[in-house]
Design an enzyme around this catalytic site. Structure first.
Site, short mmCIF file in Angstrom:
data_model
loop_
_atom_site.label_atom_id
_atom_site.label_comp_id
_atom_site.label_asym_id
_atom_site.label_seq_id
_atom_site.Cartn_x
_atom_site.Cartn_y
_atom_site.Cartn_z
N THR A 1 -3.98 10.60 -4.63
CA THR A 1 -3.85 9.51 -5.54
C THR A 1 -4.85 8.54 -5.05
OG1 THR A 1 -1.39 9.73 -5.40
CG2 THR A 1 -2.38 8.08 -6.74
N ARG B 1 -6.19 10.51 2.81
CA ARG B 1 -5.50 9.85 3.80
C ARG B 1 -4.91 10.82 4.63
NH1 ARG B 1 -2.17 5.48 -0.06
NH2 ARG B 1 -4.21 4.39 -0.67
N SER C 1 -3.91 2.16 2.76
CA SER C 1 -3.00 1.11 1.96
C SER C 1 -1.64 0.90 2.70
CB SER C 1 -2.75 1.97 0.66
OG SER C 1 -2.21 1.12 -0.20
N HIS C 2 -0.54 1.23 2.18
CA HIS C 2 0.69 0.76 2.68
C HIS C 2 1.15 1.57 3.77
CE1 HIS C 2 0.92 3.80 -0.53
NE2 HIS C 2 2.10 4.06 0.05
N LYS D 1 -11.87 5.76 0.86
CA LYS D 1 -12.09 6.14 -0.35
C LYS D 1 -13.33 5.61 -0.94
CE LYS D 1 -9.38 2.30 -2.18
NZ LYS D 1 -8.70 1.81 -3.47
N ASP E 1 0.16 -5.39 0.67
CA ASP E 1 0.27 -4.25 1.78
C ASP E 1 -0.96 -4.12 2.45
OD1 ASP E 1 -1.65 -3.98 -0.38
OD2 ASP E 1 -1.53 -1.77 -0.43
N ARG F 1 -1.45 -4.47 -3.30
CA ARG F 1 -0.11 -4.21 -3.97
C ARG F 1 0.47 -5.77 -3.68
NH1 ARG F 1 3.07 1.12 -2.64
NH2 ARG F 1 1.38 2.73 -3.28
N THR G 1 -0.13 8.34 -12.83
CA THR G 1 -0.19 7.12 -11.69
C THR G 1 -1.64 7.09 -11.08
OG1 THR G 1 2.30 7.54 -11.41
CG2 THR G 1 0.94 6.94 -9.39
N GLU H 1 1.35 -1.14 -12.53
CA GLU H 1 2.25 0.16 -11.89
C GLU H 1 3.43 -0.33 -11.45
OE1 GLU H 1 -0.35 3.51 -10.78
OE2 GLU H 1 -1.25 2.15 -9.92
N GLU H 2 4.51 0.42 -11.44
CA GLU H 2 5.92 0.26 -10.77
C GLU H 2 5.55 0.34 -9.28
OE1 GLU H 2 7.00 3.07 -9.01
OE2 GLU H 2 5.08 4.07 -9.38
N SER H 3 4.55 0.77 -8.75
CA SER H 3 4.40 0.90 -7.33
C SER H 3 3.56 -0.43 -6.74
CB SER H 3 3.67 2.09 -6.95
OG SER H 3 2.28 2.01 -7.71
N ARG I 1 9.72 11.04 -5.57
CA ARG I 1 10.39 9.59 -6.22
C ARG I 1 10.99 9.99 -7.32
NH1 ARG I 1 7.18 6.49 -2.92
NH2 ARG I 1 5.09 6.84 -2.78
C1 G16 Z 1 -2.08 4.34 -4.87
C2 G16 Z 1 -2.85 4.08 -6.06
C3 G16 Z 1 -1.80 3.56 -7.11
C4 G16 Z 1 -0.83 4.38 -7.19
C5 G16 Z 1 -0.04 4.81 -6.11
C6 G16 Z 1 0.92 5.76 -5.86
O1 G16 Z 1 -1.57 3.25 -4.37
O2 G16 Z 1 -3.83 3.24 -5.98
O3 G16 Z 1 -2.50 3.43 -8.20
O4 G16 Z 1 0.40 3.80 -8.12
O5 G16 Z 1 -1.00 5.08 -4.98
O6 G16 Z 1 1.63 6.18 -5.03
P1 G16 Z 1 2.22 7.56 -4.75
O7 G16 Z 1 1.45 8.69 -5.37
O8 G16 Z 1 2.85 7.69 -3.23
O9 G16 Z 1 3.35 7.35 -5.69
P2 G16 Z 1 -2.17 2.61 -2.93
O10 G16 Z 1 -1.58 1.04 -2.71
O11 G16 Z 1 -1.58 3.39 -2.25
O12 G16 Z 1 -3.56 2.61 -2.90
#
Ligand code: G16
Length: 576
Positions: free
Chosen positions: A18, A22, A113-114, A126, A310, A315, A377, A396-398, A529
């Site tokens: 995504t 990673r 990220s997180h 990335k 995060d 985030r 997403t 986004e919900e995330s 999810r």
């Molecule tokens: C990444 C993307 C976000 C996305 C999220 C979804 O977040 O940058 O746009 O909403 O992944 O994560 P998953 O596929 O686990 O639901 P981040 O903050 O990890 O870069």
């Protein structure tokens, strides 16, 4: 400068997810692993003459070593200049800001990220393109294709660059400019928000608590909230330099009070020093992993406002006193109040949200008479819409919210947006949210995550759902009837590209929804999810707990997915 060409063989697993590649740290530590991927990026983007690259990361384990390798490879690949954050630090939004400000040939951001960090944690890389946003799928696919047939990479033979002191350094013909990681970003924030009004709010006793989770936002939060906005802080933080300067670094957890005691403390920023393992924590700003902050905001003598970010700073989680706002509601509330914020007073072109995000923002868009786009997403899907001037705010919900000021989601931006609204409206976070629900109705929302389940079981659940589409169509579950079930696909309205298989949607005739999706950011097993949403126009029911209101949908989701049986999990790992 001597350039070495090193023979290598492909790895088969360098497919970006995504958001970039990673993997666990030991995977990245394999000989040539990082180099192969970086060379695949450079081969894909073909570096033009005179090109500049932005480079930095969230400070996690292996950040510094990776930066030294990438600098030497950038020199060998023909870059003229690389802008690196001091100490190797750049938040994802700050990197996006720099790419745009200096019109560079994109940037490389090192972050998972997180996801947790440390020797056994995760690492990530990335590439962001010239617009400052994550590379779109056609580029990440091309990088993956290049990684599968790579046979050599190029690297300069040179000494490591001093990363902890700003200034210009040379690797052969290439200049490495080590820059302050915060300054350009903080200036951009000052240009968008009414800092004077926020300063007055804070001076009047409005108390905030920001949790940087020992990740990248600490230095940014200290500069913006403490130095520029006057939020209270102990002298310790004021005199503290950036991370990476080992002598000033406290022992893990030793420098900061934790738990209930913090509520009464004067510090507005907690866990402010980036650490390679995030202090052993999981830098994901949600109710489970940011529990230290949650306890403070739900405790006695709680501050008026709480927020967390995060690992890489894109985030955000927003809390009021004893109150949590879903990211979906937060996007809607920011949109409805954007006219109060200087950078957005000219109006919004449109709003975009990812498919699993609730439709709360759609209601605001409708009231404002502007379009609302539903994308898959991943922030990369918003880039085209923003570049084409079709949308101003995205969410986004995330726990991601942002705008066209950059091309990434932006944690501190969201916090400042809220503070600006609070400074104008002078109401509590809860009062603003409840008024919003009273006006638009409440999109009751929750996400249930089942983390680290066997991939076979997760794939089995998704297959079962796919196989049940015909049977589910029109099916009745109590008072709920299925109107539509499908696997979401998206046609980009700007370039016509099509993305399929973006999540199973089960939509009921009353607008309620269940969405099933496999995470694209994990590195171990699979994360399933389940996104649940219903619409409640009745104000007398707005106070109800979301889990209670969504109980029927939760039951249906478990029934049709056979999730408990197939995964042997009784309950979700994380509920937000
Ligand atoms: C990444 C993307 C976000 C996305 C999220 C979804 O977040 O940058 O746009 O909403 O992944 O994560 P998953 O596929 O686990 O639901 P981040 O903050 O990890 O870069």
């Amino acid at each position: 400068m001597q350039i070495r060409t090193v023979a290598t063989t492909p790895f088969t697993d360098q497919k970006p997810g995504t958001s970039g590649l990673r993997k666990r740290v030991p995977t990245f530590l394999q000989a040539h692993y990082l180099e192969n991927f970086v060379q695949s990026i450079f081969d894909t983007i073909s570096v033009p003459q005179g090109a500049t690259l932005v480079l930095g990361g969230d400070g996690r384990y292996y950040n510094r070593e990776a930066i030294q390798i990438i600098l030497k490879m950038a020199a060998a690949s023909g870059f003229t200049r690389v802008l690196v954050g001091r100490g190797g630090i750049l938040s994802t939004p700050a990197a996006s800001c720099l790419i745009r400000k200096y019109r560079t040939h994109g940037g490389i951001i090192l972050s998972a990220s997180h996801n947790p960090g440390g020797p056994d944690g995760d690492f990530g890389i990335k590439f962001n393109t010239e617009n400052g946003g994550p590379a779109p799928e056609k580029i990440t696919e091309a990088i993956f294709a290049a990684s599968k047939k790579i046979s050599q990479y190029h690297i300069a033979d040179s000494a490591d660059v001093e990363l902890d002191r700003t200034g210009d350094y040379e690797i052969g013909e290439m200049t490495v400019s080590v820059i302050d990681p915060v300054e350009a970003y903080a200036e951009l924030m000052e240009s968008l928000f009414d800092f004077a009004a926020i300063r007055t709010l804070l001076k009047g006793g409005f108390r905030i608590k920001f949790d940087a989770m020992h990740a990248v936002t600490g230095p940014y939060a200290r500069e913006i909230f403490v130095n520029r906005l006057g939020a209270p802080s102990t002298r310790y933080w004021r005199s503290q330099p950036f991370a990476g300067e080992g002598a000033m670094r406290p022992r893990h957890g030793a420098a900061e009070p934790t738990g209930a005691g913090v509520a009464a403390s004067a510090d507005s920023v907690m866990n402010a020093i980036p650490l390679p393992d995030f202090g052993g924590g999981h830098p994901d700003p949600n109710l489970t992993y940011a529990h230290e902050l949650v306890e403070i905001l739900y405790g006695d003598n709680a501050p008026d406002f709480g927020a967390a970010s995060d690992g890489d700073g894109d985030r955000n989680m927003i809390l009021g006193k004893h109150f949590f706002i879903t990211p979906s509601d937060s996007l809607a509330i920011l949109a409805a109040n954007a006219h109060l914020v200087p950078g957005y007073q000219q109006g919004l072109a449109g709003i975009a949200r990812s498919m699993p995000t609730s439709a709360a923002a759609d209601r605001v868009a409708k009231a404002l008479g502007i379009p609302c786009y539903e994308t898959p997403t991943g922030w990369k899907f918003f880039g085209n819409l923003m570049d084409a001037g079709k949308v101003t705010l995205c969410g986004e919900e995330s726990f991601g919210t942002g705008s066209d000021h950059i091309r990434e989601k932006d944690g501190l931006w969201a916090v400042l947006f809220w503070l600006n609204i609070l400074a104008v409206r002078r109401q509590s976070v809860e009062a603003i949210t409840r008024e919003h629900w009273a006006q638009y109705g409440r999109n009751v929302y929750s996400r249930h995550d089942y983390e680290d389940i066997p991939s076979d079981a997760a794939n089995g659940v998704m297959k079962l759902l796919h196989d049940s589409f015909a049977e589910l169509q029109g099916a009745q579950f109590g008072h709920l009837q299925v109107k539509l079930c499908d696997d979401f696909s998206y046609t980009d309205p700007v370039d016509g590209s099509v993305s399929t298989g973006q999540g199973v949607r089960i939509i009921f005739t009353d607008g309620s929804r269940i969405v099933f999706r496999l995470s694209g950011t994990g590195t171990g097993g699979a994360t399933l999810r389940i996104y649940l949403e219903s619409y409640e126009p009745d104000i007398s029911k707005h106070h109800l707990d979301a889990q209670q209101s969504l109980a029927t949908l939760i039951g249906i989701a478990l029934q049709i997915s056979e999730l408990r049986k197939r995964t042997r999990r009784e309950r979700p790992t994380v509920i937000t």
